[in-house]
Design a protein around this motif. Structure first.
Motif, PDB file in Angstrom:
ATOM      1  N   GLU A 192      -9.677  -9.013   1.010  1.00 26.55           N
ATOM      2  CA  GLU A 192      -9.139  -8.585  -0.287  1.00 26.55           C
ATOM      3  C   GLU A 192     -10.256  -8.262  -1.275  1.00 26.55           C
ATOM      4  N   GLN A 233       1.192  -4.315 -17.839  1.00 27.03           N
ATOM      5  CA  GLN A 233       1.421  -5.074 -16.619  1.00 27.03           C
ATOM      6  C   GLN A 233       0.240  -4.899 -15.674  1.00 27.03           C
ATOM      7  N   THR A 266      -1.262  -4.573 -12.377  1.00 25.58           N
ATOM      8  CA  THR A 266      -0.813  -4.299 -11.017  1.00 25.58           C
ATOM      9  C   THR A 266      -1.996  -4.458 -10.064  1.00 25.58           C
ATOM     10  N   ASP A 267      -1.752  -5.189  -9.016  1.00 20.81           N
ATOM     11  CA  ASP A 267      -2.804  -5.362  -8.024  1.00 20.81           C
ATOM     12  C   ASP A 267      -2.955  -4.091  -7.221  1.00 20.81           C
ATOM     13  N   ARG A 323       1.115  -1.073  -2.665  1.00 22.89           N
ATOM     14  CA  ARG A 323       1.010  -2.226  -3.547  1.00 22.89           C
ATOM     15  C   ARG A 323       1.444  -3.475  -2.793  1.00 22.89           C
ATOM     16  N   VAL A 324       0.689  -4.545  -3.005  1.00 20.57           N
ATOM     17  CA  VAL A 324       0.922  -5.770  -2.248  1.00 20.57           C
ATOM     18  C   VAL A 324       2.395  -6.168  -2.234  1.00 20.57           C
ATOM     19  N   GLU A 325       3.024  -6.134  -3.415  1.00 20.87           N
ATOM     20  CA  GLU A 325       4.363  -6.702  -3.515  1.00 20.87           C
ATOM     21  C   GLU A 325       5.448  -5.798  -2.913  1.00 20.87           C
ATOM     22  N   SER A 326       5.119  -4.521  -2.672  1.00 21.32           N
ATOM     23  CA  SER A 326       6.167  -3.634  -2.167  1.00 21.32           C
ATOM     24  C   SER A 326       5.754  -2.878  -0.912  1.00 21.32           C
ATOM     25  N   ARG A 371       5.754  -3.589   2.222  1.00 26.89           N
ATOM     26  CA  ARG A 371       6.643  -3.648   3.377  1.00 26.89           C
ATOM     27  C   ARG A 371       7.784  -2.623   3.279  1.00 26.89           C
ATOM     28  N   GLU A 421      14.754  -5.067  -0.564  1.00 31.69           N
ATOM     29  CA  GLU A 421      13.901  -4.089   0.125  1.00 31.69           C
ATOM     30  C   GLU A 421      14.749  -3.037   0.833  1.00 31.69           C
TER      31      GLU A 421
END
Lengths: 207, 163
Positions: free
Chosen positions: A76, B6, B8-9, B57-60, B62, B133
């Protein structure tokens, strides 16, 4: 039955290093590299101290992850600082580095000969690490000596933090840098590893 | 207005996402396009994802990967001229021979489900996606996704117990 139906639908997805999945990943990586979509490649490497990570960019080895570091954390960090296009595979110069690491840990290699990519460090820190790379096998230097060699004799603390953030441990031998009073000092891989490497080099004899 | 920025990663390391989500995407594709074509469509999916990885993006990630897989599966079906099929049949999947290859008659019943239920049920159980999802992949609301999974599963359960 409910749960039985659900598990029939779920099937058994591939996982881990099983053969078919490994081959699929390998051919995916080959194509991604051919299409210049991969910026960094890494492989895990078993060492006497634990699993290391060997990471390469276009120009050479860019990072060695120690067993004390979390793999995902290392990746990361690289994703943020260099590129998230990171794939896993055994490629040159990773393969050469891995065999040299094995030889080094066995006491059969004194100098690493692999291309290095220094882009994770810059300025004074890079100078300190370049000086560190010049410390011969079996010898040691103090933080103060390194600060001086890097051109800022009073920047002892900065030299210390350069060493603490060495992206290429073992190859750039920060384990050869000791406190001015001769005590071993800290090491990202843990003091026992530092002591073991110093002992190994002492036994094999200095250059 | 107090506009909160916000944080965002950025995109996750590709390999981490591949290891975490790849097996499920591949598994879903074996049902979607069949075991013999799943590898190719999976590779197309991941190459397309990698080409646009800056958007990951990490959170989405998948749901995003499954969205790409869904599009690639449709492309593959359109390209497949070996078995010309009427337009209405275009979205009928899995193909009958896929059922045989997967070796479980439950896939005959999946094939018989209405399109939305079929997508929702397979994304839920084969893809292991959350209802939220699934909604994002199918471009429907989360409650609608949940309803489609529920209805599809109910139908399957009835038909299986009739066997």
């Amino acid at each position: 039955m409910n749960s039985e139906l659900e598990s029939r639908l779920a099937g058994r997805p591939a996982s881990g290093d099983n053969g078919a999945w490994a081959r699929l990943r390998e051919s995916l990586l080959e194509r991604a590299e051919a299409e210049a979509l991969i910026d960094l490649v890494y492989e895990r490497h078993d060492s006497p101290f634990g699993t290391l990570l060997v990471v390469a960019g276009d120009e050479g080895i860019v990072r060695i992850g120690l067993h004390t570091e979390d793999e995902e954390g290392v990746l990361e960090d690289l994703a943020r600082r260099i590129s998230p296009r990171i794939g896993r595979g055994n490629r040159q110069p990773i393969t050469a580095t891995r065999s040299q690491l094995d030889l080094y840990f066995a006491g059969d290699l004194r100098h690493f000969d692999v291309p290095l990519d220094w882009r994770l460090t810059r300025g004074f820190r890079r100078e300190v690490l370049r000086e560190t790379a010049a410390i011969p096998y079996g010898s040691t230097a103090s933080y103060a000596q390194l600060a001086e060699r890097a051109g800022s004799p009073r920047a002892v603390r900065a030299a210390g933090s350069a060493l603490a953030t060495n992206p290429l441990p073992i190859i750039v031998p920060c384990h050869r840098v000791l406190r001015s009073d001769g005590s071993v000092g800290s090491y990202a891989g843990g003091s026992p590893m530092k002591e073991a490497l110093l002992k190994l080099e002492r036994e094999k004899g200095a250059d | 207005m107090n506009e909160k920025r916000q944080r965002t990663d950025g995109p996750p390391p590709f390999e981490v996402a591949l290891e975490e989500h790849g097996p499920r995407v591949h598994s879903w594709l074996t049902a979607r396009v069949g075991p013999d074509r799943a590898d190719d469509v999976f590779q197309e999916t991941m190459i397309a994802a990698l080409s646009a990885w800056d958007r990951a993006r990490v959170e989405s990630v998948r749901a995003w990967l499954f969205t790409i897989a869904q599009n690639k599966a449709i492309d593959e079906q359109r390209r497949d001229s070996r078995r010309p099929q009427p337009e209405a049949e275009m979205d009928a999947w899995p193909a009958a021979e896929v059922t045989d290859l997967l070796g479980d008659p439950v896939w005959d019943e999946v094939r018989a489900l209405p399109e939305k239920q079929r997508v929702a049920v397979t994304l839920r159980f084969r893809g292991d996606l959350t209802h939220r999802e699934i909604g994002s992949v199918m471009e429907i609301s989360e409650p609608a996704a949940r309803r489609n999974v529920f209805e599809g599963l109910k139908t399957l359960r009835e038909r299986i117990s009739d066997e």
